[in-house]
Design a protein around this motif. Structure first.
Motif, PDB file in Angstrom:
ATOM      1  N   ASP A 233      15.771   3.027  13.938  1.00  0.00           N
ATOM      2  CA  ASP A 233      16.458   4.310  13.736  1.00  0.00           C
ATOM      3  C   ASP A 233      16.327   5.205  14.968  1.00  0.00           C
ATOM      4  O   ASP A 233      17.289   5.836  15.396  1.00  0.00           O
ATOM      5  N   VAL A 234      15.119   5.267  15.523  1.00  0.00           N
ATOM      6  CA  VAL A 234      14.834   6.186  16.629  1.00  0.00           C
ATOM      7  C   VAL A 234      15.620   5.819  17.890  1.00  0.00           C
ATOM      8  O   VAL A 234      16.283   6.679  18.488  1.00  0.00           O
ATOM      9  N   ASN A 235      15.542   4.566  18.297  1.00  0.00           N
ATOM     10  CA  ASN A 235      16.151   4.187  19.575  1.00  0.00           C
ATOM     11  C   ASN A 235      17.665   4.349  19.618  1.00  0.00           C
ATOM     12  O   ASN A 235      18.182   4.885  20.605  1.00  0.00           O
ATOM     13  N   PRO A 236      18.416   3.928  18.607  1.00  0.00           N
ATOM     14  CA  PRO A 236      19.868   4.179  18.650  1.00  0.00           C
ATOM     15  C   PRO A 236      20.195   5.673  18.681  1.00  0.00           C
ATOM     16  O   PRO A 236      21.106   6.106  19.391  1.00  0.00           O
ATOM     17  N   TRP A 237      19.439   6.474  17.921  1.00  0.00           N
ATOM     18  CA  TRP A 237      19.651   7.922  17.935  1.00  0.00           C
ATOM     19  C   TRP A 237      19.386   8.466  19.342  1.00  0.00           C
ATOM     20  O   TRP A 237      20.152   9.281  19.855  1.00  0.00           O
TER      21      TRP A 237
ATOM     22  N   SER B 152       1.100   3.176   8.444  1.00  0.00           N
ATOM     23  CA  SER B 152       1.230   1.729   8.396  1.00  0.00           C
ATOM     24  C   SER B 152       1.924   1.207   9.643  1.00  0.00           C
ATOM     25  O   SER B 152       3.021   1.643   9.996  1.00  0.00           O
ATOM     26  N   LEU B 153       1.291   0.269  10.297  1.00  0.00           N
ATOM     27  CA  LEU B 153       1.833  -0.316  11.521  1.00  0.00           C
ATOM     28  C   LEU B 153       3.237  -0.879  11.294  1.00  0.00           C
ATOM     29  O   LEU B 153       4.165  -0.595  12.050  1.00  0.00           O
ATOM     30  N   ARG B 154       3.408  -1.672  10.263  1.00  0.00           N
ATOM     31  CA  ARG B 154       4.709  -2.283   9.970  1.00  0.00           C
ATOM     32  C   ARG B 154       5.773  -1.215   9.734  1.00  0.00           C
ATOM     33  O   ARG B 154       6.884  -1.305  10.240  1.00  0.00           O
ATOM     34  N   ASP B 155       5.431  -0.179   8.974  1.00  0.00           N
ATOM     35  CA  ASP B 155       6.394   0.887   8.679  1.00  0.00           C
ATOM     36  C   ASP B 155       6.756   1.678   9.937  1.00  0.00           C
ATOM     37  O   ASP B 155       7.907   2.076  10.119  1.00  0.00           O
TER      38      ASP B 155
ATOM     39  N   ASP C 101      10.214   9.143   9.189  1.00  0.00           N
ATOM     40  CA  ASP C 101       9.244   8.520   8.295  1.00  0.00           C
ATOM     41  C   ASP C 101       9.857   7.324   7.591  1.00  0.00           C
ATOM     42  O   ASP C 101      11.065   7.245   7.386  1.00  0.00           O
ATOM     43  N   ASN C 102       8.988   6.396   7.282  1.00  0.00           N
ATOM     44  CA  ASN C 102       9.379   5.165   6.606  1.00  0.00           C
ATOM     45  C   ASN C 102       8.174   4.689   5.812  1.00  0.00           C
ATOM     46  O   ASN C 102       7.157   4.333   6.409  1.00  0.00           O
TER      47      ASN C 102
ATOM     48  N   MET D 116       0.852  -1.182   0.000  1.00  0.00           N
ATOM     49  CA  MET D 116       0.000   0.000   0.000  1.00  0.00           C
ATOM     50  C   MET D 116       0.889   1.234   0.000  1.00  0.00           C
ATOM     51  O   MET D 116       1.890   1.298   0.698  1.00  0.00           O
ATOM     52  N   SER D 117       0.522   2.181  -0.791  1.00  0.00           N
ATOM     53  CA  SER D 117       1.254   3.438  -0.817  1.00  0.00           C
ATOM     54  C   SER D 117       0.251   4.578  -0.664  1.00  0.00           C
ATOM     55  O   SER D 117      -0.631   4.755  -1.498  1.00  0.00           O
ATOM     56  N   LEU D 118       0.373   5.299   0.419  1.00  0.00           N
ATOM     57  CA  LEU D 118      -0.563   6.385   0.711  1.00  0.00           C
ATOM     58  C   LEU D 118      -0.207   7.637  -0.076  1.00  0.00           C
ATOM     59  O   LEU D 118       0.971   7.963  -0.236  1.00  0.00           O
ATOM     60  N   SER D 119      -1.224   8.350  -0.511  1.00  0.00           N
ATOM     61  CA  SER D 119      -1.006   9.644  -1.157  1.00  0.00           C
ATOM     62  C   SER D 119      -0.617  10.661  -0.091  1.00  0.00           C
ATOM     63  O   SER D 119      -0.817  10.434   1.111  1.00  0.00           O
TER      64      SER D 119
END
Length: 123
Positions: free
Chosen positions: A78-82, A68-71, A41-42, A1-4
Motif C-alpha cells: 500500500d505504502v510504496n504505490p502511494w 507484527s512483522l508479517r503485518d 495499519d494492517n 495473534m491479535s493485539l489489544s
C-alpha cells in the motif's frame, strides 16, 4: 495473534523510544491529522511515514514501524504505490539490524549508518 489496543499503544511507544523519544503518541497523531505524516495499519502492525523533499528527489521515509512483522511487511504493497503517486523515487527507513535482514528480500538494503550525539549547552 491479535493485539489489544493497550498492547498496540505499548509497541507504538516502544518504537518512539527506540527512535530517540523525539515525539509522543499524541505528537504523531497531530502530525498525521495535519497531513505531515501518514499512518498505515494492517492487523497487528503499523507504519508511520513522512515524505522528505530533497532538491533532486522525493523520498518516502518509513519513520516508525512496529507490531507484527508479517503485518508490517504487507503494508509495503500500500505504502510504496502511494509514495510513487506522490512523486517519490526512493524509500528510506531507520531501524534495528534485524529489520534489514527480514526486509532484504523485498529490495531493502543497508544504505548509511546513523549516528547521534547529545549536545550540551554551555553555561
Amino acid at each position: 495473534m491479535s493485539l489489544s489496543s493497550e498492547e498496540k499503544r505499548a509497541r507504538f511507544e516502544k518504537a518512539l523510544a527506540y527512535g530517540g523519544n523525539t515525539h509522543s503518541v499524541e505528537d504523531v497523531a497531530a502530525l498525521v491529522k495535519a497531513g505531515k505524516a501518514q499512518f498505515w495499519d494492517n492487523g497487528d502492525g503499523f507504519i508511520v511515514t513522512e515524505i522528505h523533499n530533497f532538491p533532486k528527489m522525493k523520498a518516502i521515509h518509513y519513520w516508525l514501524v512496529a507490531g507484527s512483522l508479517r503485518d508490517c511487511l504487507a503494508l509495503e504493497h500500500d505504502v510504496n504505490p502511494w509514495a510513487n503517486e506522490q512523486g517519490c523515487s526512493i524509500a528510506t527507513a531507520c531501524g534495528r539490524k534485524g529489520w534489514g535482514r527480514v526486509a532484504a528480500p523485498t529490495g531493502w538494503r543497508e544504505w548509511h549508518p546513523n549516528f547521534v550525539k547529545t549536545l550540551v549547552r554551555s553555561a
